[in-house]
Design a protein around this motif. Structure first.
Motif, short mmCIF file in Angstrom:
data_model
loop_
_atom_site.label_atom_id
_atom_site.label_comp_id
_atom_site.label_asym_id
_atom_site.label_seq_id
_atom_site.Cartn_x
_atom_site.Cartn_y
_atom_site.Cartn_z
N SER A 187 -57.06 -55.79 93.98
CA SER A 187 -56.44 -56.69 94.95
C SER A 187 -55.58 -57.69 94.20
N ASP A 204 -56.38 -57.72 90.00
CA ASP A 204 -55.31 -56.76 89.78
C ASP A 204 -55.27 -56.38 88.30
N SER A 211 -54.16 -50.56 95.21
CA SER A 211 -54.99 -50.76 96.40
C SER A 211 -55.71 -49.47 96.78
#
Length: 332
Positions: free
Chosen positions: A64, A79, A149
């Protein structure tokens, strides 16, 4: 149709973490100061880096760009660059656009576990931790990464074509060698309370490393985190060397002297660097000043210096010169 296709492509790249919204991440806010979160960029062995990195793989942390994950190593953005920042023990999560402030480029043939493969361009932005080569020719990298994602932190093997598109980089604070050293021990703590024999924990490790660095070893097994008889004897010897009572425990005076050790350049408002960082630690030990350990001499540090100088009968000018350093290094 071309505009629509371009928009769709950009959306896909963002979802994959390959095209990051530069304005948002370029000014990424500091991470939460959760339990275990570094107060300054850590010095880590490769074993340390891999241990930290594996924690997110074991916990299956989902990718994310907005969410943050917290575990024993702190709080970081979920991330690709947040993951590497966590593994490298950075105080603030970097992104692909500023990670080179804490890293250097290396030749791919020199990659070692815990280094990173990185790319940052207008079309492609990503990074991953290098683990090993998948082939003898060293063209296909095995990496640990937060990818896109819908995926979780995991191990992947890159094709030779993908690997070729990345630059090899190395964390500047990586320490090569045995993990039984003080390299990964943080000296930055909000407070420096008194330590007595039988005490345990990270503060004991910090004291052991400081005593060893001062020339009074606390044992052959490195910082154990247990205040044993060897540590007590080292404390007594250090205290005698700087003119403090040989108590065999680490009180505020001993902390101050240990934390202030090192070069004594004149520093004042606007200065930065290691000397300022040592000064901030020492003032926190001496005054419980509550200074942030950021190595930047600003208004709060100036005020704490003036307070300390006044207490020691020194000229209260906020400038740390020979006399102020001498008082700190004597544990006053």
């Amino acid at each position: 149709m071309r505009t629509t296709a371009a928009s769709v492509l950009a959306a896909v790249l963002v979802l994959c973490g390959l095209l990051q919204p530069i304005p948002r991440l370029a000014n990424a806010e500091p991470d939460l100061q959760s339990a275990g979160h570094p107060a300054a960029d850590l010095k880590l062995t490769r074993e340390d880096i891999l241990t930290r990195a594996k924690s997110w793989i074991d916990e299956r942390v989902p990718y994310s760009q907005d969410a943050k994950h917290t575990n024993q190593y702190g709080t970081y953005r979920q991330d690709c660059s947040g993951y590497v920042s966590m593994a490298w023990g950075l105080k603030t999560a970097r992104w692909t656009g500023d990670i080179m402030q804490v890293a250097t480029r290396i030749d791919k043939k020199n990659l070692l576990p815990g280094d990173s493969l990185w790319v940052h361009s207008s079309a492609h932005q990503h990074m991953a931790l290098f683990i090993r080569w998948a082939d003898a020719a060293k063209t296909q990298a095995v990496v640990w990464e937060e990818y896109r994602s819908g995926t979780v932190a995991s191990q992947r093997t890159w094709s030779a074509e993908r690997t070729a598109g990345f630059t090899a980089i190395r964390y500047r604070n990586v320490v090569e060698g045995d993990a039984k050293t003080c390299a990964a021990v943080s000296l930055d703590h909000p407070r420096y309370p008194e330590l007595a024999p039988a005490a345990t924990g990270d503060l004991v490790k910090a004291a052991q490393c400081l005593l060893t660095g001062a020339g009074f070893p606390t044992g052959a097994n490195g910082p154990t985190g247990t205040f044993d008889a060897t540590t007590a004897e080292a404390a007594k010897q250090f205290q005698a060397s700087v003119g403090l009572p040989s108590l065999g425990k680490v009180d505020s005076h001993t902390w101050t002297a240990l934390l202030a050790r090192g070069t004594t350049p004149q520093v004042q408002d606007g200065a930065s660097g290691d000397a300022v960082l040592r000064l901030q630690r020492a003032l926190n030990a001496a005054l419980d000043a509550g200074l942030e350990h950021d190595g930047r001499f600003g208004p709060n540090t100036t005020a704490a210096v003036k307070r300390y100088q006044s207490a020691q009968g020194l000229t209260s000018d906020g400038i740390v010169g020979a006399k102020t350093w001498a008082a700190l290094q004597a544990g006053k």
